[in-house]
Design a protein around this motif. Structure first.
Motif, PDB file in Angstrom:
ATOM      1  N   ARG A 271       0.835  -1.202   0.000  1.00 49.70           N
ATOM      2  CA  ARG A 271       0.000   0.000   0.000  1.00 49.70           C
ATOM      3  C   ARG A 271       0.871   1.255   0.000  1.00 49.70           C
ATOM      4  O   ARG A 271       0.581   2.214  -0.709  1.00 49.70           O
TER       5      ARG A 271
ATOM      6  N   ARG B 138      -7.762   3.486 -21.155  1.00 52.46           N
ATOM      7  CA  ARG B 138      -7.836   4.712 -20.344  1.00 52.46           C
ATOM      8  C   ARG B 138      -9.206   4.840 -19.706  1.00 52.46           C
ATOM      9  O   ARG B 138      -9.341   5.237 -18.550  1.00 52.46           O
TER      10      ARG B 138
ATOM     11  N   PHE C 293     -11.228   2.381 -18.924  1.00 54.19           N
ATOM     12  CA  PHE C 293     -11.325   1.366 -17.872  1.00 54.19           C
ATOM     13  C   PHE C 293     -10.411   1.689 -16.690  1.00 54.19           C
ATOM     14  O   PHE C 293     -10.665   1.256 -15.569  1.00 54.19           O
ATOM     15  N   ALA C 294      -9.353   2.433 -16.937  1.00 52.30           N
ATOM     16  CA  ALA C 294      -8.413   2.768 -15.857  1.00 52.30           C
ATOM     17  C   ALA C 294      -8.975   3.818 -14.902  1.00 52.30           C
ATOM     18  O   ALA C 294      -8.573   3.869 -13.740  1.00 52.30           O
ATOM     19  N   GLN C 295      -9.900   4.640 -15.366  1.00 51.06           N
ATOM     20  CA  GLN C 295     -10.406   5.726 -14.518  1.00 51.06           C
ATOM     21  C   GLN C 295     -11.046   5.211 -13.228  1.00 51.06           C
ATOM     22  O   GLN C 295     -10.712   5.703 -12.150  1.00 51.06           O
ATOM     23  N   PRO C 296     -11.939   4.220 -13.274  1.00 50.47           N
ATOM     24  CA  PRO C 296     -12.469   3.696 -12.002  1.00 50.47           C
ATOM     25  C   PRO C 296     -11.372   3.084 -11.124  1.00 50.47           C
ATOM     26  O   PRO C 296     -11.435   3.177  -9.897  1.00 50.47           O
ATOM     27  N   LEU C 297     -10.374   2.484 -11.745  1.00 52.59           N
ATOM     28  CA  LEU C 297      -9.255   1.933 -10.987  1.00 52.59           C
ATOM     29  C   LEU C 297      -8.500   3.046 -10.263  1.00 52.59           C
ATOM     30  O   LEU C 297      -8.103   2.888  -9.105  1.00 52.59           O
ATOM     31  N   LEU C 298      -8.317   4.200 -10.917  1.00 56.50           N
ATOM     32  CA  LEU C 298      -7.658   5.338 -10.268  1.00 56.50           C
ATOM     33  C   LEU C 298      -8.465   5.843  -9.075  1.00 56.50           C
ATOM     34  O   LEU C 298      -7.896   6.230  -8.054  1.00 56.50           O
TER      35      LEU C 298
ATOM     36  N   TRP D 265     -10.518   4.008  -7.178  1.00 57.17           N
ATOM     37  CA  TRP D 265     -10.314   3.037  -6.112  1.00 57.17           C
ATOM     38  C   TRP D 265      -8.902   3.141  -5.524  1.00 57.17           C
ATOM     39  O   TRP D 265      -8.720   3.110  -4.310  1.00 57.17           O
ATOM     40  N   LEU D 266      -7.887   3.275  -6.387  1.00 56.27           N
ATOM     41  CA  LEU D 266      -6.507   3.326  -5.918  1.00 56.27           C
ATOM     42  C   LEU D 266      -6.279   4.518  -4.997  1.00 56.27           C
ATOM     43  O   LEU D 266      -5.590   4.401  -3.978  1.00 56.27           O
TER      44      LEU D 266
ATOM     45  N   TRP E 265      -7.953   3.533  -1.697  1.00 57.12           N
ATOM     46  CA  TRP E 265      -7.240   2.464  -0.998  1.00 57.12           C
ATOM     47  C   TRP E 265      -5.891   2.935  -0.472  1.00 57.12           C
ATOM     48  O   TRP E 265      -5.550   2.706   0.684  1.00 57.12           O
ATOM     49  N   THR E 266      -5.113   3.617  -1.310  1.00 60.87           N
ATOM     50  CA  THR E 266      -3.798   4.059  -0.849  1.00 60.87           C
ATOM     51  C   THR E 266      -3.900   5.166   0.184  1.00 60.87           C
ATOM     52  O   THR E 266      -3.016   5.307   1.030  1.00 60.87           O
TER      53      THR E 266
END
Length: 151
Positions: A19, A123, A125-130, A132-133, A136-137
């Protein structure tokens, strides 16, 4: 006299190396993006949707927001501040999503797209990951790695 935030076992537990490393990578990416927004705003202004007022000002403010979010994520003393910075960067990622969509539309509508589907689809699909990241971080969520209550 101000009261100290209540401590829980989670707030006292050391941050995992995974993390912490992800937090540093994300914060450094946002720091670099923020500096780029301020130093070279033209490409960002070019993908700003037409309905956004004062695009140059908005791009400068987004650069400042990215830099401040990165600083909040990198500071070592306050977990609540890191959490707030993570939430702020997650909200930021949601707010700039229309510019990412506009960028894709402008590029793919051009006679000769510069980046193509190979860039734009990942890009999107990466936006929701960003989002969450950042959460989380920053310590705002442990999902999906946290323990479930009652198990």
């Amino acid at each position: 006299m101000p009261r100290a935030a209540p401590t829980t076992p989670e707030s006292r537990a050391p941050e995992s190396r995974t993390r912490a490393a992800a937090r540093w990578l994300l914060a450094l990416a946002y720091l670099a993006a923020g500096v780029l927004h301020l130093a070279r705003p033209a490409p960002f202004i070019g993908i700003t949707p037409d309905w956004v007022p004062a695009p140059a000002t908005v791009i400068a403010l987004t650069g400042i927001a990215e830099i401040l979010g990165a600083i909040g994520m990198l500071q070592p003393r306050s977990r609540p501040l890191r959490r707030a910075a993570g939430i702020a960067l997650a909200l930021y990622a949601v707010c700039v999503f229309p510019a990412n969509i506009n960028h894709m539309i402008l590029d793919m509508d051009a006679a000769h797209p510069r980046l193509g589907w190979g860039y734009h689809v990942p890009r999107m699909f990466a936006q929701p990951l960003l989002v969450w990241l950042a959460l989380w971080t920053g310590g705002a969520t442990d999902w999906p790695f946290g323990r479930r209550r009652g198990s």
